[in-house]
Each structure stands twice: as structure tokens, then as C-alpha cells.
Design a protein around this motif. Structure first.
Motif, PDB file in Angstrom:
ATOM      1  N   ALA A  79       0.829  -1.206   0.000  1.00 64.09           N
ATOM      2  CA  ALA A  79       0.000   0.000   0.000  1.00 64.09           C
ATOM      3  C   ALA A  79       0.867   1.261   0.000  1.00 64.09           C
ATOM      4  O   ALA A  79       0.536   2.260  -0.650  1.00 64.09           O
ATOM      5  CB  ALA A  79      -0.921  -0.006   1.213  1.00 64.09           C
ATOM      6  N   LEU A  80       1.983   1.215   0.714  1.00 61.74           N
ATOM      7  CA  LEU A  80       2.910   2.348   0.746  1.00 61.74           C
ATOM      8  C   LEU A  80       3.476   2.624  -0.642  1.00 61.74           C
ATOM      9  O   LEU A  80       3.529   3.775  -1.093  1.00 61.74           O
ATOM     10  CB  LEU A  80       4.035   2.065   1.741  1.00 61.74           C
ATOM     11  N   ILE A  81       3.896   1.564  -1.341  1.00 65.86           N
ATOM     12  CA  ILE A  81       4.453   1.723  -2.680  1.00 65.86           C
ATOM     13  C   ILE A  81       3.417   2.319  -3.627  1.00 65.86           C
ATOM     14  O   ILE A  81       3.703   3.239  -4.404  1.00 65.86           O
ATOM     15  CB  ILE A  81       4.964   0.360  -3.208  1.00 65.86           C
ATOM     16  N   ARG A  82       2.192   1.815  -3.552  1.00 71.38           N
ATOM     17  CA  ARG A  82       1.136   2.346  -4.421  1.00 71.38           C
ATOM     18  C   ARG A  82       0.802   3.789  -4.062  1.00 71.38           C
ATOM     19  O   ARG A  82       0.497   4.609  -4.942  1.00 71.38           O
ATOM     20  CB  ARG A  82      -0.105   1.467  -4.332  1.00 71.38           C
ATOM     21  N   ALA A  83       0.835   4.139  -2.790  1.00 72.22           N
ATOM     22  CA  ALA A  83       0.559   5.521  -2.379  1.00 72.22           C
ATOM     23  C   ALA A  83       1.623   6.472  -2.931  1.00 72.22           C
ATOM     24  O   ALA A  83       1.302   7.575  -3.401  1.00 72.22           O
ATOM     25  CB  ALA A  83       0.511   5.609  -0.856  1.00 72.22           C
ATOM     26  N   LEU A  84       2.884   6.039  -2.892  1.00 68.98           N
ATOM     27  CA  LEU A  84       3.957   6.863  -3.455  1.00 68.98           C
ATOM     28  C   LEU A  84       3.811   7.001  -4.961  1.00 68.98           C
ATOM     29  O   LEU A  84       4.020   8.086  -5.525  1.00 68.98           O
ATOM     30  CB  LEU A  84       5.324   6.254  -3.104  1.00 68.98           C
ATOM     31  N   ALA A  85       3.448   5.906  -5.626  1.00 72.02           N
ATOM     32  CA  ALA A  85       3.259   5.954  -7.072  1.00 72.02           C
ATOM     33  C   ALA A  85       2.134   6.917  -7.447  1.00 72.02           C
ATOM     34  O   ALA A  85       2.246   7.680  -8.410  1.00 72.02           O
ATOM     35  CB  ALA A  85       2.957   4.550  -7.605  1.00 72.02           C
ATOM     36  N   ARG A  86       1.038   6.886  -6.680  1.00 68.14           N
ATOM     37  CA  ARG A  86      -0.069   7.822  -6.939  1.00 68.14           C
ATOM     38  C   ARG A  86       0.367   9.270  -6.706  1.00 68.14           C
ATOM     39  O   ARG A  86      -0.004  10.175  -7.447  1.00 68.14           O
ATOM     40  CB  ARG A  86      -1.265   7.477  -6.040  1.00 68.14           C
ATOM     41  N   LEU A  87       1.157   9.477  -5.668  1.00 67.49           N
ATOM     42  CA  LEU A  87       1.648  10.825  -5.381  1.00 67.49           C
ATOM     43  C   LEU A  87       2.483  11.353  -6.546  1.00 67.49           C
ATOM     44  O   LEU A  87       2.361  12.512  -6.945  1.00 67.49           O
ATOM     45  CB  LEU A  87       2.481  10.808  -4.107  1.00 67.49           C
ATOM     46  N   TYR A  88       3.338  10.481  -7.107  1.00 69.67           N
ATOM     47  CA  TYR A  88       4.214  10.903  -8.190  1.00 69.67           C
ATOM     48  C   TYR A  88       3.524  10.881  -9.554  1.00 69.67           C
ATOM     49  O   TYR A  88       4.099  11.313 -10.552  1.00 69.67           O
ATOM     50  CB  TYR A  88       5.454   9.995  -8.248  1.00 69.67           C
ATOM     51  N   GLY A  89       2.291  10.334  -9.599  1.00 68.65           N
ATOM     52  CA  GLY A  89       1.588  10.271 -10.875  1.00 68.65           C
ATOM     53  C   GLY A  89       2.165   9.237 -11.808  1.00 68.65           C
ATOM     54  O   GLY A  89       2.175   9.409 -13.029  1.00 68.65           O
ATOM     55  N   GLY A 109       9.875   2.401   1.906  1.00 69.51           N
ATOM     56  CA  GLY A 109       9.451   3.671   1.331  1.00 69.51           C
ATOM     57  C   GLY A 109      10.582   4.405   0.639  1.00 69.51           C
ATOM     58  O   GLY A 109      10.424   4.891  -0.483  1.00 69.51           O
ATOM     59  N   LYS A 110      11.743   4.491   1.280  1.00 72.02           N
ATOM     60  CA  LYS A 110      12.885   5.194   0.683  1.00 72.02           C
ATOM     61  C   LYS A 110      13.398   4.459  -0.555  1.00 72.02           C
ATOM     62  O   LYS A 110      13.761   5.078  -1.559  1.00 72.02           O
ATOM     63  CB  LYS A 110      14.012   5.346   1.706  1.00 72.02           C
ATOM     64  N   ALA A 111      13.432   3.118  -0.478  1.00 76.51           N
ATOM     65  CA  ALA A 111      13.878   2.336  -1.636  1.00 76.51           C
ATOM     66  C   ALA A 111      12.890   2.466  -2.791  1.00 76.51           C
ATOM     67  O   ALA A 111      13.280   2.522  -3.958  1.00 76.51           O
ATOM     68  CB  ALA A 111      14.044   0.869  -1.241  1.00 76.51           C
ATOM     69  N   ALA A 112      11.590   2.510  -2.467  1.00 72.97           N
ATOM     70  CA  ALA A 112      10.571   2.661  -3.504  1.00 72.97           C
ATOM     71  C   ALA A 112      10.709   4.002  -4.212  1.00 72.97           C
ATOM     72  O   ALA A 112      10.488   4.112  -5.424  1.00 72.97           O
ATOM     73  CB  ALA A 112       9.177   2.526  -2.902  1.00 72.97           C
ATOM     74  N   GLN A 113      11.077   5.062  -3.479  1.00 75.26           N
ATOM     75  CA  GLN A 113      11.312   6.370  -4.099  1.00 75.26           C
ATOM     76  C   GLN A 113      12.377   6.270  -5.181  1.00 75.26           C
ATOM     77  O   GLN A 113      12.204   6.768  -6.292  1.00 75.26           O
ATOM     78  CB  GLN A 113      11.751   7.387  -3.040  1.00 75.26           C
ATOM     79  N   VAL A 114      13.483   5.626  -4.842  1.00 71.48           N
ATOM     80  CA  VAL A 114      14.576   5.469  -5.804  1.00 71.48           C
ATOM     81  C   VAL A 114      14.129   4.627  -6.991  1.00 71.48           C
ATOM     82  O   VAL A 114      14.395   4.951  -8.148  1.00 71.48           O
ATOM     83  CB  VAL A 114      15.801   4.821  -5.118  1.00 71.48           C
ATOM     84  N   TYR A 115      13.418   3.547  -6.703  1.00 73.94           N
ATOM     85  CA  TYR A 115      12.973   2.654  -7.775  1.00 73.94           C
ATOM     86  C   TYR A 115      12.012   3.374  -8.714  1.00 73.94           C
ATOM     87  O   TYR A 115      12.113   3.260  -9.932  1.00 73.94           O
ATOM     88  CB  TYR A 115      12.294   1.419  -7.175  1.00 73.94           C
ATOM     89  N   LEU A 116      11.068   4.127  -8.166  1.00 78.39           N
ATOM     90  CA  LEU A 116      10.086   4.819  -8.993  1.00 78.39           C
ATOM     91  C   LEU A 116      10.748   5.884  -9.856  1.00 78.39           C
ATOM     92  O   LEU A 116      10.330   6.142 -10.987  1.00 78.39           O
ATOM     93  CB  LEU A 116       9.007   5.457  -8.108  1.00 78.39           C
ATOM     94  N   GLU A 117      11.798   6.505  -9.321  1.00 72.45           N
ATOM     95  CA  GLU A 117      12.519   7.512 -10.112  1.00 72.45           C
ATOM     96  C   GLU A 117      13.328   6.856 -11.219  1.00 72.45           C
ATOM     97  O   GLU A 117      13.264   7.256 -12.382  1.00 72.45           O
ATOM     98  CB  GLU A 117      13.449   8.317  -9.205  1.00 72.45           C
ATOM     99  N   LYS A 118      14.107   5.829 -10.860  1.00 66.56           N
ATOM    100  CA  LYS A 118      14.998   5.202 -11.838  1.00 66.56           C
ATOM    101  C   LYS A 118      14.279   4.205 -12.736  1.00 66.56           C
ATOM    102  O   LYS A 118      14.697   3.957 -13.857  1.00 66.56           O
ATOM    103  CB  LYS A 118      16.145   4.471 -11.117  1.00 66.56           C
TER     104      LYS A 118
END
Length: 465
Positions: free
Chosen positions: A336-346, A419-428
Motif C-alpha cells: 500500500a505504501l508503494i502504491r501511495a507513493l506511485a499515486r503521489l508521483y503520478g 518507502g525510501k527504496a521505492a522512491q529510488v525505484y520509482l525515479e529510476k
């Protein structure tokens, strides 16, 4: 069937294979760009972008670049840019290919002040845009460098023109161009000014340009072409019937047939694959820039979401007495955290993709998060046992509390790490996935034939996706 007829038939079959492969690459590139544009279009319609006009403004250049790249793919025009220092005959080379003196040339340095493009149709099936550029060593170096970078970014094939032994400035410029992930042909111009022995020595030196340099390998024979784009006038002796002898100046025709043939072979064999690859590289860079801008702009919101999930997960694990539900609930919370970050970043994200990200994070963390899961399970068992026996022995409540607090700390740390790793993954990783630009680039490069310039490019740059 005669030997000649069999050879011709085989050549036709090979070219047919090349055409089919190129068409596949072009279609895959189109699909990748359309998917990216459709996703950002969906975000607009759904209102996810309208709530943040600042982000819309930041994304505008990249979205325009994606649209322009898709239009370029649909137009099916190959862009060939010519680079070199001043007075190397760049414009003359293009004029010779065109068969007409369209671009201005002259004895003074810096005749070409700005990039200029002209259309060239060397065959019925190939349409090319030739781009002439100013000398790389002219005045106003910084603005010219920016201009050169933009032209390189748009080009599908690069011609680098020299007119003798290469200088240090030319060598540095050549290395820079070879880092651009574009195929390059070195054009040795003005060979009419050198005796045959000198031509051979210079050619050998040019072949070894990359020797000893970690970023470049020696050039192959078909990557160096010798031309005389604008041969110097020669004095010719003329003997008349009446016995008179006069001398006249005569200009020989340009010698560019070999260069034209090499360009045509490349375009027929892999022109549309080059077009597709360059479009995907531009799309990859644009999407990566969008992801970086989005993450930078929403860093504070992302941090709040991560801490929120960290607290909730820690609290839920601490209060829950059943070990199995700790693991299950913690995994669901991470997804759910990963999906929430993905929604935040669009960014597009399904449960399946979120699961893949979580799996990648678990296996790339050096076992840290796997250890967290194991510790959580063992502490959960201890906590469950203490909870069950607390009715008979009230002192077990203390054991329950200790295990619960320790498990909550581990679970919270795990959620924050995810959460921090997901940020990097979603960016890269925004350009990966089905039809992602990086995925299709990898697909194309894995299919190129060893006889193509794309294969040479992949080997030289050591591209690994």
C-alpha cells in the motif's frame, strides 16, 4: 538458377529480413511513446495534475519533446548531422552528397554560423535531413556547445569531418560525440591534398584513435571514409591542333561515392532501427526528467506518507497478538505504501507491479529486510505465546510488551526502508516495465545483427539494460 541469380535472390531475402526487423523496431518505439503520452494524458483528465499547476509547468518541455519525438517517428525522416572543426569542409561534404552547392562554403573560417538543415532523398525509399553545424572550435564556445548538444540529441547518425591528422581538440570532440549513444562515421576530407603514402599513414592513425583510451575502441574500416568533397583546382596542359600549348585550371568532380554508398547501406539495413532507438533514448531521458522533477517537487509530501505508514505499521504490529497476521499485514502495508507513493508521483502502478518492486527491494537490500521479516516472525511467535499464557501467568504480560515493542521498532524500520527504496525505484525505474522506453531499447539492442552499426555501437558503449 545461375550463381548470379542465387546471389541476387539471397540478397533480396536478407534485405527483406532487415526491413521486417526495422518495421518491428519502429512499431515498438511508437507503442512505447504512445503509452507514455497516454498515461500523462490520463493524469490530466483524471485531475491528478490539475491540482498541481507548478508540476504541469515543469513537465511541459518533456511532454512537448515526447510529442515531437513521436511525430518524428511518424514522418520516417532520418537525421544525419555533420560535425567538425572550422575549415574541415563540413558544408562541402554535404553539398557533394546533395550534388548541388546549396550550403555556403568559402576560404574564411566560420562561414556556417548556425545549424542549417536540408532534405536529401538519395533513393526512392529513403528520406534524409542533413544538418550542417558551425565549427566546434569557433568563438562563443559555450553557446556553440549548447547548440551542438541539441543537434546531437536530435541526430540519428553523425558524420565527423577531419582533414588530416587529428588534433587534440578534435580528439576530445570526437570522444564527446561517441559518448552520445549515436553511431558515428569519421570522414577524412581533402584527400586530394595528400599523396597516396600520406593518405595511408593518416588513415592508419585515424583507425587507432581509440587505442589505449578506456572510453573508445579503434574504429573499424567501414567507420572511416576518405573523400574529396571540393577538390582543389588543377592546372591542366592543353595541346591544340595547331601546335599551341596552353594551361588551364580545371576542378575535378567531388569524390564522395564511397561515403554515399556507406550511408545508403546503413539506412537500408538499419535506418528505421536507428530512428526507433534514438526516439526511445529521447523518450527515456524525457520520462526520467519528469520523474526527477516530480520527486523533487513532492519530496516533503512523500516523506510524510512514508512516516505515516511507518507509524501505522509499527502500531498495528505491536498490538496484534498473532504472528502470521504480523507478516501478512506488514506485507500488505508495504504494498500500500508503494502504491501511495506511485499515486503521489503520478506514475502508473498496479498491485502486480507493486509486488515486483517489493520483491526487488527485498532481494537488493542485502538481506536486511528479509532479516526484518524473520525477526518479526520470531518475535511474533514469542509475543503470541506470551499473550496466550498471560491469563495463567500475569508476569508474561511484561514479555508480551517487550516483544511487541521490539517487533514494532523492526516493522517500522522496515516500512521506512521500503518507502525510501521505492522512491529510488520509482525515479529510476519509470522507463521500465511493459513497453517502457528502457525495456524496448534493451529489446532492440538484443536483436541487432553483428554486421550492423548498431551492434558496433552497443559493443563500444557497453550498453547494459
Amino acid at each position: 538458377m545461375s550463381i548470379l541469380e542465387r546471389v541476387k535472390a539471397k540478397s533480396v531475402d536478407i534485405m527483406s529480413v532487415y526491413r521486417n526487423v526495422q518495421e518491428t523496431h519502429l512499431n515498438r518505439a511508437r507503442a512505447s511513446l504512445r503509452q507514455a503520452l497516454s498515461w500523462y494524458g490520463y493524469l490530466r483528465k483524471s485531475g491528478q495534475l490539475s491540482s498541481n499547476p507548478e508540476l504541469v509547468g515543469l513537465m511541459k518541455p518533456e511532454l512537448e519533446a515526447l510529442n515531437a519525438t513521436l511525430n518524428k517517428l511518424d514522418s520516417n525522416v532520418i537525421r544525419i548531422a555533420v560535425f567538425g572543426l572550422v575549415s574541415r569542409g563540413k558544408s562541402a561534404v554535404l553539398n557533394a552528397l546533395l550534388g548541388d552547392k546549396i550550403l555556403q562554403t568559402g576560404p574564411l573560417n566560420g562561414v556556417t554560423q548556425w545549424p542549417r538543415s536540408v532534405r536529401w532523398q538519395p533513393s526512392d525509399k529513403v528520406l534524409v535531413e542533413l544538418i550542417d553545424t558551425p565549427g566546434l572550435d569557433e568563438i562563443e564556445g559555450e553557446s556553440r556547445a549548447d547548440m551542438a548538444r541539441e543537434v546531437v540529441h536530435q541526430a540519428d547518425l553523425i558524420l565527423f569531418v577531419v582533414s588530416g591528422d587529428i588534433t587534440r581538440t578534435e580528439y576530445q570532440a570526437l570522444l564527446q560525440l561517441r559518448r552520445s549513444q549515436k553511431p558515428l562515421i569519421l570522414v577524412f576530407n581533402k584527400i586530394d591534398l595528400y599523396p597516396d603514402t600520406d593518405q595511408g599513414a593518416i588513415y592508419q592513425n585515424l583507425q587507432q584513435l581509440g587505442a589505449g583510451h578506456p572510453e573508445a575502441k579503434p574504429l573499424l574500416p567501414d567507420e572511416i571514409v576518405m573523400v574529396a568533397a571540393e577538390p582543389a583546382a588543377m592546372e591542366v596542359r592543353v595541346e591544340w591542333p595547331d601546335g599551341r600549348v596552353t594551361y588551364e585550371w580545371e576542378t575535378p568532380p567531388p569524390q564522395v561515392d564511397e561515403l554515399k554508398e556507406i550511408i545508403l547501406n546503413i539506412l537500408n539495413r538499419e535506418g528505421r532501427s536507428l530512428l526507433a532507438l534514438n526516439a526511445l533514448i529521447q523518450a527515456r531521458d524525457a520520462e526520467a526528467a519528469i520523474a526527477q522533477k516530480t520527486i523533487d517537487l513532492r519530496e516533503k509530501e512523500a516523506e510524510e506518507i512514508i512516516w505515516q505508514f511507518t507509524k501505522y505499521k509499527a502500531l498495528a504490529v505491536m498490538l496484534n497478538p498473532i504472528a502470521f497476521l504480523d507478516i501478512l499485514g506488514g506485507t500488505v502495508a508495504d504494498l500500500a505504501l508503494i502504491r501511495a507513493l506511485a499515486r503521489l508521483y503520478g506514475l502508473p502502478m498496479t498491485s502486480y507491479e507493486a509486488g515486483k518492486i517489493l520483491k526487488t527491494i527485498l532481494f537488493s537490500s542485502g538481506g536486511l529486510l528479509l532479516g526484518e521479516l524473520g525477526s518479526s516472525f520470531l518475535l511474533g511467535l514469542s509475543k503470541s505465546t506470551a499473550a496466550i499464557t498471560s491469563a495463567d501467568n500475569p508476569s508474561n504480560i511484561t514479555a508480551f510488551a517487550g516483544s511487541a515493542i521490539a517487533q514494532a521498532g523492526i516493522a517500522g524500520y522496515g516500512a521506512y526502508s521500503v518507502g525510501k527504496a521505492a522512491q529510488v525505484y520509482l525515479e529510476k525505474g519509470c522507463t521500465w516495465g511493459q513497453l517502457g522506453a528502457s525495456s524496448v531499447i534493451q529489446e532492440i539492442l538484443s536483436q541487432v545483427d553483428q554486421n550492423t552499426i548498431l551492434y558496433r555501437l552497443r559493443q563500444e558503449l557497453n550498453i547494459k539494460y
